[in-house]
Design a protein around this motif. Structure first.
Motif, mmCIF file in Angstrom:
data_model
loop_
_atom_site.group_PDB
_atom_site.id
_atom_site.type_symbol
_atom_site.label_atom_id
_atom_site.label_comp_id
_atom_site.label_asym_id
_atom_site.label_seq_id
_atom_site.Cartn_x
_atom_site.Cartn_y
_atom_site.Cartn_z
ATOM 1 N N ARG A 14 -3.404 -86.066 105.729
ATOM 2 C CA ARG A 14 -3.444 -87.087 104.678
ATOM 3 C C ARG A 14 -2.358 -86.856 103.633
ATOM 4 N NH1 ARG A 14 -9.819 -88.249 103.551
ATOM 5 N NH2 ARG A 14 -10.279 -89.011 105.640
ATOM 6 N N THR A 17 0.923 -87.913 105.256
ATOM 7 C CA THR A 17 1.004 -89.369 105.397
ATOM 8 C C THR A 17 1.253 -90.036 104.055
ATOM 9 O OG1 THR A 17 -0.492 -89.276 107.290
ATOM 10 C CG2 THR A 17 -0.221 -91.413 106.218
ATOM 11 N N SER A 18 0.538 -89.610 103.029
ATOM 12 C CA SER A 18 0.731 -90.240 101.726
ATOM 13 C C SER A 18 2.109 -89.903 101.148
ATOM 14 C CB SER A 18 -0.369 -89.832 100.750
ATOM 15 O OG SER A 18 -0.328 -88.456 100.488
ATOM 16 N N TYR A 19 2.629 -88.718 101.458
ATOM 17 C CA TYR A 19 3.988 -88.362 101.033
ATOM 18 C C TYR A 19 5.000 -89.322 101.647
ATOM 19 C CZ TYR A 19 8.372 -85.737 100.808
ATOM 20 O OH TYR A 19 9.671 -85.371 100.594
ATOM 21 N N LEU A 21 4.432 -92.313 102.896
ATOM 22 C CA LEU A 21 4.224 -93.659 102.377
ATOM 23 C C LEU A 21 4.847 -93.810 100.989
ATOM 24 C CD1 LEU A 21 0.577 -94.485 103.482
ATOM 25 C CD2 LEU A 21 2.700 -95.546 104.273
ATOM 26 N N MET A 22 4.765 -92.757 100.203
ATOM 27 C CA MET A 22 5.405 -92.778 98.895
ATOM 28 C C MET A 22 6.918 -92.896 99.051
ATOM 29 S SD MET A 22 5.052 -89.890 96.008
ATOM 30 C CE MET A 22 6.265 -89.768 94.730
ATOM 31 N N THR A 108 0.974 -95.164 95.644
ATOM 32 C CA THR A 108 1.220 -94.108 96.625
ATOM 33 C C THR A 108 1.357 -92.737 95.947
ATOM 34 O OG1 THR A 108 3.588 -94.642 96.591
ATOM 35 C CG2 THR A 108 2.252 -95.614 98.351
ATOM 36 N N ALA A 111 -2.178 -91.534 95.176
ATOM 37 C CA ALA A 111 -2.830 -91.064 96.400
ATOM 38 C C ALA A 111 -2.313 -89.684 96.799
ATOM 39 C CB ALA A 111 -2.610 -92.058 97.531
ATOM 40 N N THR A 112 -1.002 -89.494 96.742
ATOM 41 C CA THR A 112 -0.427 -88.201 97.095
ATOM 42 C C THR A 112 -0.887 -87.120 96.130
ATOM 43 O OG1 THR A 112 1.506 -89.373 97.933
ATOM 44 C CG2 THR A 112 1.732 -87.014 97.652
ATOM 45 N N TYR A 115 -4.500 -86.145 96.912
ATOM 46 C CA TYR A 115 -4.578 -85.280 98.092
ATOM 47 C C TYR A 115 -4.049 -83.887 97.799
ATOM 48 C CZ TYR A 115 -5.884 -89.281 100.915
ATOM 49 O OH TYR A 115 -6.546 -90.360 101.430
#
Length: 137
Positions: A14, A17-19, A21-22, A108, A111-112, A115
């Motif tokens: 996660r 993935t969030s990295y 997406l950012m 994003t 979210a990062t 996490y």
């Protein structure tokens, strides 16, 4: 023990993935808040938006290894860096033509950051338990 290992692997996935997406939201935002479409030839417009995205994402490239293989120190430093991107995203929200790009980046980044904090939480609990069990002088 297996459940903790599975949760750690899931958090790693996660976080990674969030990295990414950012990272993508930075480039998408560069096309949204960068030079106005039609202000220059299309090739130059695309190139200028990519250059803006590259310079905005340059500090994020410093922690790409942390996103791939997280370590406690690296994730801590990455979370400090993410706070800068959070501020940048909030400033973009209130700038002309930056609402959508700023919302993408802020979402994003949050979210990062969440996490990253969730990844560090078990380590902090373990350090507190060790400190509590050690005899003090």
């Amino acid at each position: 023990m297996t459940n903790e290992k599975g949760q750690t692997v899931n958090l790693n996935r996660r976080l990674r993935t969030s990295y990414w997406l950012m990272f993508l939201s930075i480039y998408a935002g560069a096309f949204l808040y960068g030079p106005a479409f039609g202000s220059m030839p299309v090739g130059e417009w695309i190139a200028s938006c990519l250059v803006v995205g590259f310079f905005v994402s340059l500090p994020l490239l410093l922690v790409v290894l942390v996103a791939l293989r997280p370590t406690p120190g690296g994730v801590s430093w990455m979370s400090f860096l993410l706070l800068g991107y959070l501020i940048y995203g909030i400033v973009l929200i209130f700038s002309p033509r930056g609402l959508l790009g700023g919302l993408l980046l802020t979402g994003t980044t949050l979210a990062t950051f969440i996490y990253a904090v969730a990844w560090l939480r078990p380590l902090k609990k373990a350090a507190k338990a060790r400190a509590k069990n050690e005899p003090s002088d």
